[in-house]
Design an enzyme around this catalytic site. Structure first.
Site, PDB file in Angstrom:
ATOM      1  CE  LYS A  79      -4.176  -1.805  -0.179  1.00  0.00           C
ATOM      2  NZ  LYS A  79      -3.563  -3.315  -0.228  1.00  0.00           N
TER       3      LYS A  79
HETATM    4  C1  LIG Z   1      -9.882  -2.482  -1.796  1.00  0.00           C
HETATM    5  C2  LIG Z   1      -9.250  -3.201  -0.699  1.00  0.00           C
HETATM    6  N1  LIG Z   1     -10.170  -3.402   0.573  1.00  0.00           N
HETATM    7  C3  LIG Z   1      -9.638  -3.837   1.423  1.00  0.00           C
HETATM    8  C4  LIG Z   1      -8.258  -4.546   1.453  1.00  0.00           C
HETATM    9  C5  LIG Z   1      -8.023  -5.080   2.808  1.00  0.00           C
HETATM   10  O1  LIG Z   1      -6.718  -4.442   3.289  1.00  0.00           O
HETATM   11  P1  LIG Z   1      -5.959  -5.279   4.594  1.00  0.00           P
HETATM   12  O2  LIG Z   1      -4.898  -6.302   3.907  1.00  0.00           O
HETATM   13  O3  LIG Z   1      -5.329  -4.169   5.119  1.00  0.00           O
HETATM   14  O4  LIG Z   1      -7.023  -6.129   5.265  1.00  0.00           O
HETATM   15  C6  LIG Z   1      -7.581  -4.520   0.445  1.00  0.00           C
HETATM   16  C7  LIG Z   1      -6.298  -5.288   0.387  1.00  0.00           C
HETATM   17  O5  LIG Z   1      -5.564  -5.284  -0.402  1.00  0.00           O
HETATM   18  C8  LIG Z   1      -7.992  -4.000  -0.569  1.00  0.00           C
HETATM   19  O6  LIG Z   1      -7.277  -3.821  -2.054  1.00  0.00           O
END
Ligand SMILES: Cc1ncc(COP(=O)(O)O)c(C=O)c1O
Length: 429
Positions: free
Chosen positions: A215
């Protein structure tokens, strides 16, 4: 700087194709000495889990996005889950969201016993199409007998959704808005930072960010929730086993041992080791964002005039975080599928990805809700021609040029002659 060489493949040699010497990974993290020193400092301190650095990170983050307060958690998935819990969404409820997203948002809707109800995306930004929401609400309430409680827009790639119509529908129907801002740091909608919309909205707006390794800001794993104060307080309770006092309040010098359990909560806290990374990544965010934007503009320049390619749509009101650079292929103009295109780039040492396989095509959701690909025709069509190119501040100037050369050489190699394109169009392929 990479050493260039001719590929060892004799066929490719004939066509004078050059490839990078080393593989360009899709999105490696950019961790500096400041982050490393802060992590070491944390390890040497007596406090390695949720403590003073998490507090500082929450405060700095809230200031950065213009929110009154923030809650640091173990992932964006946790933040989305906490949003649903704080709103009291559960069995018999529905949340309207997009099919073109990562699975975690719909998973947490399932986890609370509610049902995700999908509404198609708009073909430009690939974000939830506000015009499709009323029909999805009708379907949920009339056909499925559910109570719609919230809309979950996902700001895909870091391009914000068109929030005014979404907020208007939410206000009209008394719904909350749960923004999935995993890609959207820093992004803005009509001059308002994503993370600050709750301040002026007439409905509750809760916003979740991700600090996963790829990210725009990373803490290896991690997330942040911003929300109106009462909802954030509720989410905080749910995030620490439902205990009335967190460990810092219990174990620090001015703390007290007593706590009560007031919710059957989860363990979603962020550690000070993660916050140590986050504090420095946050300071570097403007530089990271500048570099992502430069790469995106360079790609736009390079690909904008190539008929076989479609560069990302950007609305005039969007402050784009450029988490992803999603190129779309005009497949009828090429004798190659998207998957072959990706394989060709891979053979040229360029890592890519696809964001995302639509939710309704995944076995669990397809089988549970009986979806067919054409249920969400825009998401289905666009998914089949999308490819995400590397776009990260780790990339050197030459890396960006290597991606451009590789993409251009694949297009040149597999371009259909004009007559063949007309035939493909006429045959409806
Ligand atoms: C659009 C979206 N939402 C939520 C998430 C979830 O993030 P996390 O891995 O921090 O839980 C991601 C992870 O890639 C994502 O791309």
């Amino acid at each position: 700087m990479h050493v260039w060489r001719k590929t060892a493949d004799p066929q490719a040699l004939q066509k004078s194709v050059v490839v990078r010497d080393s593989f360009l990974p899709f999105s490696p993290p950019l961790i500096g000495e400041d982050e490393i020193a802060e992590v070491v400092d944390t390890l040497r301190s007596d406090w390695i889990t949720t403590g003073p650095k998490v507090k500082r990170f929450e405060q700095s983050f809230a200031e950065t996005v213009g929110a009154p307060d923030a809650l640091a958690v173990s992932s964006c998935t946790a933040a989305l889950h906490l949003s649903l819990l704080a709103l009291g969404i559960g069995s018999g409820d529905a949340v309207i969201t997009t099919p073109l997203t990562f699975c975690s948002g719909v998973h947490v809707i399932e986890h609370v016993g509610a049902q995700p109800v999908l509404a198609d995306v708009e073909a430009g930004t690939l974000n939830l199409d506000a015009r499709a929401i009323p029909a999805a609400v009708e379907r949920a309430e009339r056909d499925l007998g559910l109570r719609v409680k919230a809309i979950m827009p996902v700001h895909l790639s870091g391009h914000p959704c068109d929030m005014d119509p979404i907020l208007a529908i939410a206000a009209e129907r008394g719904l909350a808005v749960i923004e999935d801002a995993a890609h959207s740091l820093p992004a803005s909608y009509k001059g308002k930072t994503i993370g600050s919309l709750s301040i002026s909205a007439r409905v509750p707006v809760l916003t979740s960010f991700s600090f996963y390794a790829t990210k725009n800001l990373t803490t290896a794993e991690g997330g942040m929730l911003v929300a109106p104060p009462a909802l954030l307080q509720e989410a905080r309770l749910w995030s620490q086993h439902g205990m009335s006092r967190d460990a810092w309040k219990r174990y620090s010098a001015d703390g007290s041992w007593f706590y009560e359990v007031v919710r059957p909560g989860f363990k979603y806290n962020m550690t000070d080791i993660q916050a140590a990374l986050g504090l420095h990544q946050l300071k570097k965010l403007p530089v990271f964002h500048q570099r992502r934007s430069e790469i995106a503009y360079r790609y736009n320049d390079a690909f904008g005039a190539i008929e076989e390619l479609e560069t990302p749509t950007r609305r005039a009101w969007a402050g784009h975080a450029w988490h992803l650079y999603v190129l779309r292929l005009n497949l009828e103009q090429m004798a190659i599928s998207r998957d072959q295109f990706i394989a060709e780039l891979h053979s040229r040492n360029i890592g890519t990805s696809v964001h995302f396989i639509p939710i309704h095509l995944h076995a669990f959701y397809r089988d549970k809700y009986g979806y067919v690909p054409e249920d969400f025709p825009v998401a289905n069509h666009e998914y089949r021609r999308m490819v995400s190119l590397p776009c990260s501040p780790r990339m050197q100037k030459q890396d960006v040029e290597d991606v451009i050369d590789a993409v251009t050489s694949v297009v040149t190699k597999f371009r259909r002659p004009v007559k063949a394109r007309q035939f493909v169009r006429a045959a409806g392929r």
